[in-house]
Design an enzyme around this catalytic site. Structure first.
Site, PDB file in Angstrom:
ATOM      1  N   ASP A 196      -9.088   4.246  -1.636  1.00  0.00           N
ATOM      2  CA  ASP A 196      -9.997   4.610  -0.536  1.00  0.00           C
ATOM      3  C   ASP A 196     -11.289   5.232  -1.051  1.00  0.00           C
ATOM      4  O   ASP A 196     -11.468   6.454  -1.053  1.00  0.00           O
ATOM      5  CB  ASP A 196      -9.291   5.569   0.420  1.00  0.00           C
ATOM      6  CG  ASP A 196      -8.097   4.906   1.096  1.00  0.00           C
ATOM      7  OD1 ASP A 196      -7.972   3.665   0.984  1.00  0.00           O
ATOM      8  OD2 ASP A 196      -7.299   5.619   1.726  1.00  0.00           O
ATOM      9  N   ASP A 253       0.853  -1.188   0.000  1.00  0.00           N
ATOM     10  CA  ASP A 253       0.000   0.000   0.000  1.00  0.00           C
ATOM     11  C   ASP A 253       0.894   1.245   0.000  1.00  0.00           C
ATOM     12  O   ASP A 253       2.121   1.154   0.121  1.00  0.00           O
ATOM     13  CB  ASP A 253      -0.878  -0.076   1.263  1.00  0.00           C
ATOM     14  CG  ASP A 253      -1.930   1.016   1.305  1.00  0.00           C
ATOM     15  OD1 ASP A 253      -2.277   1.553   0.246  1.00  0.00           O
ATOM     16  OD2 ASP A 253      -2.390   1.335   2.424  1.00  0.00           O
ATOM     17  N   GLU A 298       2.488   5.146  -3.918  1.00  0.00           N
ATOM     18  CA  GLU A 298       2.482   6.167  -5.003  1.00  0.00           C
ATOM     19  C   GLU A 298       3.826   6.845  -5.141  1.00  0.00           C
ATOM     20  O   GLU A 298       4.158   7.214  -6.279  1.00  0.00           O
ATOM     21  CB  GLU A 298       1.382   7.190  -4.731  1.00  0.00           C
ATOM     22  CG  GLU A 298      -0.035   6.630  -4.835  1.00  0.00           C
ATOM     23  CD  GLU A 298      -0.397   5.674  -3.703  1.00  0.00           C
ATOM     24  OE1 GLU A 298       0.143   5.853  -2.593  1.00  0.00           O
ATOM     25  OE2 GLU A 298      -1.184   4.750  -3.923  1.00  0.00           O
TER      26      GLU A 298
HETATM   27  C1  GLC Z   1      -4.551   3.342   3.091  1.00  0.00           C
HETATM   28  C2  GLC Z   1      -5.144   2.209   2.278  1.00  0.00           C
HETATM   29  C3  GLC Z   1      -6.176   1.480   3.098  1.00  0.00           C
HETATM   30  C4  GLC Z   1      -5.526   0.975   4.377  1.00  0.00           C
HETATM   31  C5  GLC Z   1      -4.902   2.111   5.155  1.00  0.00           C
HETATM   32  C6  GLC Z   1      -4.116   1.630   6.345  1.00  0.00           C
HETATM   33  O1  GLC Z   1      -5.518   4.296   3.342  1.00  0.00           O
HETATM   34  O2  GLC Z   1      -5.672   2.655   1.067  1.00  0.00           O
HETATM   35  O3  GLC Z   1      -6.726   0.418   2.365  1.00  0.00           O
HETATM   36  O4  GLC Z   1      -6.479   0.347   5.159  1.00  0.00           O
HETATM   37  O5  GLC Z   1      -4.024   2.842   4.307  1.00  0.00           O
HETATM   38  O6  GLC Z   1      -3.117   0.756   5.985  1.00  0.00           O
END
Ligand code: GLC
Length: 821
Positions: free
Chosen positions: A498, A415, A418
């Protein structure tokens, strides 16, 4: 010297040769070239054909850009088909077996036609290629201008929001942590600079603009009927893919950028996640409830709170005192564990934090231009960032997974790649942060973050994927990534980031996932139920689960602090509906898995817009059309209400007639049906002419189905279905340990014939018998014959189905159903 006289060409098979273009001479030369270069107006352009149906164009000021790519596979990129060259005045014509390129050597204007003379893609008539020198050492910015035919529709660019058809829109490609994005938020998490154009006459074109810098596609928004493609730096390097229809272009795109490797079967199961199941006890309670409530499920995710102080590759000893034990216990319940492993490494010197210590010792982290490490804030606080553009750094990263793989974790979630940074307006690192490219095919050199930003997430997921393969060479890696670039499907599945718990986000997800599939990312999903916002209403969550059951990746996930949104939330009535849809997905697993296997060979997505199967339907991708519908494979059409929260009836139009209602099996002879929304019914239709393989219900793909393989036959034109089975987890299928078989049906006079092709591969199936259900049967047959023996059958007048049980049919065989006279 006139610009045209700078034209030169490489003659195939011979040493470099120069062909001087001269104005006014008709077809004065005819040669075979494997690349063609022309210079004019201070620009140099090179044209080549990696395949007969693909033209690559590279251009630069004074010199050509570096010939390298993160997206395009080297074997294709470096292949040069011969092109027959002829010249008429300033126009050079280059011909492959499929295409004709016309280049005006004075203006550098380009037109690509197919062999029948139809225009595939043509430059706009002015300023079709502009390279603007950057001021004071800044990179050149570039822009291409192409004509947009009036009847063309545009798709792709990954999961951008907005309508399915991108015509009239403009989009920026710049990977961004777009938390709580809305319908008009742009850019989003991924940059997939690939577009598909489909004309209402069916002719299709793809353009891959292989440039990793901040870039844009403008589909006639700024300038009517003009496609603008540009970037704030980097090369002019693009590929034009021609195809007789959209499927052909998608398959060619997969030849260029690769397909997603066949996912482990469990990745197609139901996945339960949230930010976060923060303790061992909480996570186990979810697992127990899934099993106790008989909600089929394959995966439980652990989000960042399982870690020690949000530090990647650590485990909080309070929250999860025995992670391997936890994973093993879940495994005994047939649930796999996926762990989040973000790429930011806590800057924690002298704290025995191994990823920092080993990374610092090996110099893997990105640096500022002055040589100091770049430090930015993310979940762990001050963090440093690996330079994934170096092969050695990717190898180091891959090695970090050793303990988790050893502990039994099944997959990993990359995650924030970017990369996302907190507390800065840009949401990411400074653009002058220094990367070092050390990668086969590239010049070893420094590169700015401006160049590497859009490809950073893809290289992060690549490092994970390759590392996992090294650690467990016979196991299919599963990686879920948020950011990526063209070609990223080779390493990871993805989700749309998100989103929010609203009906509108559920609606948006359909175009987003369809466009992701058209952009290479066949394994895509969204956070079922919505990530942010107040929790979904019970009805919204139910509908979301119903639709998600037909999406490629099916993961329920939500934000910290939100009310729960597991399938049981909202009471037993809602739960029963949701369970039924999740169960249906598991029953359809043989169909889904055969689609996944097809994708691994062809690049065709699992989830598809209607026009991919029915190109003439592309004219209906606008408002009031079929953009809110989707297909799962070639045979299932899912038609939710365009306004999900509205109780009003809506019209569903079916491409052609004779579709079967998936739930009742009843054949529909109309091309348009009125649906009155009902929460317990998501309308799904089966294409006439399909054979859908199904299996008895299991609670997890880790269970072998008990009972018979089911083949649901829906007679109609070109009737076919496919079976693909293997062990679901290993790579043994690559050496023959799989089973693939096609089954066909046709009706001749009053005989329906079901034919089994020969089976490929040596994998032994879990079934011994096959239950055939033939839909749309008018009456009890006179007799049913298999290999000259009469077979028992049972006709059900109410559902107009015929049921036949057969021994497994591994070889070529034919079943004849003779209708009563
Ligand atoms: C980011 C991700 C989300 C995750 C969060 C915590 O917002 O997009 O899916 O739960 O980080 O890791």
């Amino acid at each position: 010297m006139s610009a045209a006289r700078h034209s030169l060409a490489w003659v195939a098979g011979a040493a470099l040769a120069f062909i001087w273009a001269q104005r006014g001479l008709a077809a004065d030369s005819s040669n075979s070239v494997d690349r063609y270069r022309a210079s004019a107006q201070g620009l140099i352009v090179e044209i080549s054909a990696p395949r007969d149906d693909v033209i690559r164009v590279r251009a630069g000021r004074d010199r050509l850009p570096e010939d390298a790519s993160w997206a395009v596979l080297p074997a294709v990129r470096t292949h040069h088909q011969n092109m027959a060259l002829t010249q008429t005045g300033p126009t050079v014509q280059l011909r492959t077996a499929a295409l004709i390129v016309r280049l005006n050597t004075a203006t550098l204007e380009l037109e690509i036609d197919d062999a029948a003379g139809h225009v595939v893609l043509a430059d706009a008539s002015r300023r079709s290629l502009v390279i603007t020198p950057g001021a004071a050492g800044a990179p050149d910015s570039i822009e291409l201008r192409k004509k947009m035919p009036a009847d063309a529709h545009y798709f792709g660019l990954g999961d951008k929001t907005g309508p399915l058809d991108r015509r009239g829109g403009a989009f920026t490609l710049w990977n961004t942590d777009a938390s709580q994005f809305s319908e008009s938020t742009d850019p989003l998490y991924k940059s997939i600079p690939f577009m598909l154009g489909v004309a209402e006459t069916g002719g299709s074109v793809g353009v891959l603009f292989d440039n990793t810098w901040r870039s844009h596609f403008d589909f006639g928004k700024s300038e009517r009927d003009t496609l603008l493609i540009g970037a704030e730096g980097g090369p002019v390097d693009y590929y034009v893919l021609a195809g007789a229809g959209p499927k052909a272009v998608i398959e060619t795109y997969a030849e260029l950028t690769g397909t997603a490797p066949l996912a482990p079967l469990w990745a197609l199961g139901f996945q339960q996640s949230r930010y976060s199941y923060a303790t061992d006890a909480e996570a186990r309670a979810i697992a127990r409830r899934l099993r106790g409530d008989r909600i089929p499920a394959d995966v439980l995710y652990l989000d960042i709170d399982y870690q020690d102080r949000n530090r990647p590759f650590t485990v909080s000893s309070q929250a999860f005192p025995d992670l391997p034990g936890f994973i093993a216990d879940l495994g005994a319940m047939h649930l796999r564990t996926v762990l989040i492993t973000d790429l930011h490494i806590a800057r924690a010197p002298d704290e025995h934090y191994a990823p920092y210590d080993s990374g610092a010792a090996q110099g893997v982290f990105l640096e500022r231009p002055d040589g100091s490490p770049y430090v930015g804030k993310v979940w762990p606080g001050d963090s440093v960032f690996p330079d994934f553009s170096r092969t050695s750094v990717r190898e180091w990263w891959g090695g970090l997974y050793a303990d988790f793989v050893h502990a039994g974790a099944a997959g990993f979630w990359n995650d924030m790649n970017e990369p996302a940074l907190f507390d800065v307006r840009s949401k990411t690192m400074p653009l002058d942060t220094v990367h070092r490219i050390e990668e086969a095919g590239f010049e070893p050199r420094q590169a700015s973050h401006a160049e590497m930003h859009n490809v950073y997430g893809m290289l992060n997921s690549r490092a994970t994927y390759e590392g996992l393969l090294k650690l467990a060479p016979d196991r299919r890696p599963f990686v879920l990534t948020r950011a990526s670039y063209a070609g990223g499907q080779r390493y990871a599945a993805t989700w749309t980031g998100d989103n929010t718990s609203t009906w509108n986000h559920l609606r948006l997800s359909i175009a987003m996932l369809n466009n992701l599939g058209l952009s290479g990312f066949a394994y895509a999903g969204d956070d079922i139920g919505g990530f942010s916002g107040p929790g979904p209403s019970p009805e919204l969550l139910t509908r979301w689960i119903e639709i998600g059951a037909f999406n490629p990746i099916f993961r329920d996930h939500c934000e910290k602090g939100k009310t729960a949104q597991e399938p049981w939330v909202g009471g037993p009535i809602q739960e029963a509906i949701r369970r039924r849809y999740i169960e249906e997905r598991y029953r359809l697993m043989p169909y889904l898995y055969a689609l996944a296997e097809e994708n691994s060979r062809t690049g065709l997505p699992l989830m598809r817009p209607v026009f991919l199967e029915f190109p003439q339907q592309v004219a209906r991708t606008g408002p009031g059309g079929n953009a809110d519908q989707f297909m799962l494979g070639p045979d299932l059409l899912v038609t939710p209400a365009p306004i999900g929260e509205s109780p009003d009836p809506y019209l569903v139009s079916l491409p052609g007639s004779g579709w079967y209602d998936y739930w009742t099996g009843v054949r529909q002879n109309l091309a348009e049906v009125t649906e009155t929304p009902r929460l317990d019914r998501l309308p799904v239709w089966v294409r006439p002419g399909s054979i859908i393989p199904r299996e008895p219900l299991v609670q997890s793909t880790a269970e072998l189905p008990r009972g018979n393989l089911q083949l649901w036959v829906y007679p109609g034109p070109d009737c076919v279905g496919h079976l693909y089975v293997d062990d679901g987890v290993s790579l043994a299928y690559r050496s023959g340990d799989y089973l693939r078989q096609s089954i066909r049906c046709r009706t001749e006079e009053n005989v329906t014939i079901v034919e089994f092709d020969a089976r490929e591969g040596r994998y032994q199936p879990w079934w011994h018998e096959i239950e055939l259900t033939v839909h749309g049967v008018a009456g009890s047959p006179r007799r049913v014959v298999l290999a000259e023996h009469t077979v028992a059958s049972r006709f059900d007048a109410k559902t107009q189905t015929l049921h036949i049980r057969l021994p497994d049919q591994p070889g070529v065989s034919q079943l004849r159903i003779e209708a009563a006279p």
